[in-house]
Design an enzyme around this catalytic site. Structure first.
Site, short mmCIF file in Angstrom:
data_model
loop_
_atom_site.label_atom_id
_atom_site.label_comp_id
_atom_site.label_asym_id
_atom_site.label_seq_id
_atom_site.Cartn_x
_atom_site.Cartn_y
_atom_site.Cartn_z
CB THR A 154 -0.98 0.01 1.19
OG1 THR A 154 -0.26 -0.19 2.40
CG2 THR A 154 -2.03 -1.07 1.04
CE LYS A 180 0.53 -3.35 3.16
NZ LYS A 180 -0.37 -2.49 3.99
CB THR A 191 -1.88 -2.56 8.93
OG1 THR A 191 -2.64 -1.39 9.06
CG2 THR A 191 -0.47 -2.32 9.44
CD GLU A 276 2.65 5.83 7.24
OE1 GLU A 276 1.79 5.57 6.38
OE2 GLU A 276 2.40 6.30 8.35
CG ASN A 398 0.55 9.20 9.21
OD1 ASN A 398 -0.19 8.39 8.65
ND2 ASN A 398 1.80 8.93 9.51
#
Lengths: 403, 403
Positions: A154, A180, A191, A276, A398
């Site tokens: 993703t 992932k 997730t 991230e 985010n």
């Protein structure tokens, strides 16, 4: 042990994979549906999120795995099928039904997983057509394996796959895996998924035990932002194509367990490295604890502190934040026995700041890899957690994402 | 109930305060040492951090408070006297000894608190000279009260003080308070302090009970970043100068408790509003829980999720992150009974996304005040937590600070 980095999920004998872009993801031509299939009858084991809010595919797979006979995984990315109520569950059942029919296996031999946006219905027409294409395209080339790793991504920036080849009883055994991750619920995407294949044969209960052991020392040791997802799934299929049967706890099983641990640790660490906005890979060792669970609680408390994570981002050896985060983990500590090293440089010794080469320490903080080692002086137990820093990029990803 | 906003800590009868800049803080002329003093014999109560790593002044005050007779607080900012070993404890004792001598009270009547940098020895010469100046400057003007509020600040951008005036038994009673907060361990600064004064008289055990009740519904309901400090201290002195004696649980005590609750809630909320980098004040109500503690766990899990906090910063009504954060709080939930409103707009109803006016909701996210209301449908208990968002400014403050 030989390490394999391409075509990993189909590296074990007797496995096929296929993936297509069927239009679940908005980005055109992005792979978003895939199947991993064992050409032979096989056993399986799986672990799922402990979040009380869990997605429809998790609910369905939990039911299916109780039998322990698994021949295939079907996975989509781009839509998590979470918080979708009864329709979501019926859609997951329908995906399994269609895939089982094309694969010519029982619906009870197929695990399902989804990752992506929460709270949106699945586009079932696109998926139904997609499943047929996937089954028609199944194969075991490197490309099939690599595409499969991409089909589950993703917000991941890199595909994450590895396989290892071992010798057990003079025969070649292979364990492959893909995963992932990114943020825990990256811009509303849910997730962590991990699929594993191996060509040993093993009864479901023993396979489940091996998987649990392996996850305990890998995926359960990582944290990006402490936010647990609704869709986390880790599953394995063992098809026996290598001719190696593992039936009990012996030396052969230990070799297999080591190989599996290597695969799961590598995949778990690759999730942290691709967290991230992550700029640092941080290992937190807590030693000298009364028990492993106390060590784990402290390591996690340090790893999840936004103040520790921002200090790491700023390349600052801020030991006060680390020690105080240990102090609120809910574990009894003795400050006068507590000692902290960062990158092997002692900075806090038995409750007092230590004389240390601050220039060398500051320089070492510029490394991508940081090791924090907290010694409690209370016992012989230890634990390790891997995490990343908290950067402006994390806030940007985010905060700027809009539902 | 009359609200007072200046000179708050000396608003109750019979209290004096004094503060000086004695050179603990690097910034010149920054107030960094202060004393709050009751002209009359008085009782006291105090609550401290539950962090296992706690500062020397916390250790010493814990010992002093067991007697319940407190006539003064001595506080310094700029240095937390935490992680400073035996020398730090002796320094705290020395501060109390000097202050008691100048104030002409017993060392057993003086509570001490420190806030600031961790792991550095206190500059005791400067402090000894400073204490003498403070005692010489004690007074009860508005300026004395306001300076005292400033003397305890570290990274706070605003002074935080309030007082209320009540009628009990036809007499005027006043409760005053000051606090400081910012980040939990703001750039290595530790941390939350709150001092309260009142002119009722009350036995220490009852005063302690009132303080506990009040803190439970105020300071224990806030979280900036979930990082608990080594120095948190909340303390109250009651000196009886109003002529009102509160000896048992009756209507008069209830009036006092309401006043105290108002003061502590106002101060606690002012800490959240001045949280590091905060742009939003967020109230999280969890209702329909089996117990208050379950409601609190869920509210805190939502409040501490970096993904929820960044979404709030981005003014995005990202309900998936809120619901999934509730799901990993360790409380059994029933998704099909779970309902979420943001700013009174229903967005998730009984496990499914609700049809709602997304434009109105998005517009309401631009408000500084955000209310998240999660209904669990499992019981009649509820709880509320106040928090702020996670911004680029927070990362800047905490990543760019260097030890």
């Amino acid at each position: 042990m030989e390490i394999i980095t391409t075509g990993c999920i189909v590296a074990p004998a007797g496995f096929l994979a296929g993936s297509v872009s069927c239009g679940i993801k908005i980005a055109k031509d992005s792979l978003d549906l895939g199947i991993i299939f064992s050409a032979y009858p096989s056993t399986g084991a799986a672990l799922f999120t402990t979040n009380q809010i869990y997605a429809a595919p998790v609910k369905l797979s939990r039911k299916i795995i109780t039998r322990g006979c698994v021949r295939a995984f079907i996975v989509n990315s781009g839509n998590a099928n979470a918080c979708t109520g009864k329709q979501g569950y019926m859609d997951a059942e329908e995906m399994v039904r269609i895939a089982a029919r094309y694969l010519k296996i029982s619906e009870e031999e197929l695990l399902i997983a989804s990752t992506g946006i929460i709270g949106r219905p699945l586009p079932m027409d696109k998926i139904a057509a997609g499943i047929q294409s996937v089954v028609n395209s199944l194969g075991n080339t490197q490309e099939h394996g690599d595409d499969m790793a991409r089909a589950i991504m993703t917000t991941d920036t890199k595909q994450k796959a590895i396989a290892v080849r071992l010798k057990i009883d003079k025969k070649e055994v292979t364990i492959g895996g893909i995963t992932k991750g990114a943020g825990m619920i990256a811009p509303n995407l849910a997730t962590m998924l991990c699929f594993l294949t191996t060509d040993v044969s093993m009864p479901p209960s023993l396979l489940n035990e091996c998987l649990r052991n392996s996850v305990e020392s890998s995926f359960n040791r990582i944290t990006i932002d402490g936010h647990m997802s609704t869709n986390d799934t880790i599953a394995i299929i063992a098809n026996g194509a290598s001719g190696v049967n593992l039936l009990s706890k012996n030396d052969d099983l230990r070799i297999f367990q080591q190989g599996l641990d290597y695969v799961t640790s590598s995949l778990a660490k690759s999730i942290v490295m691709d967290g991230e906005g992550a700029t640092k890979f941080v290992q937190i060792d807590v030693i000298g604890a009364r028990s492993r669970s106390e060590a784990a609680r402290i390591a996690r408390s340090i790893a999840d502190s936004p103040l520790v994570k921002t200090a790491l981002n700023g390349e600052d050896p801020n030991w006060g934040r680390i020690v105080s985060a240990a102090g609120y983990a809910g574990v009894e500590l003795d400050e006068s026995k507590t000692t902290l090293s960062i990158n092997d440089i002692l900075i806090f010794a038995k409750g007092m700041p230590a004389q240390c080469d601050l220039t060398a320490l500051s320089r070492s903080m510029k490394n991508m890899d940081i090791t924090i080692r907290l010694a409690l002086g209370l016992g012989d137990s230890r634990d390790t957690v891997w995490t990343c820093d908290l950067s402006h990029e994390y806030v940007t990803i985010n905060a700027e994402y809009h539902t």
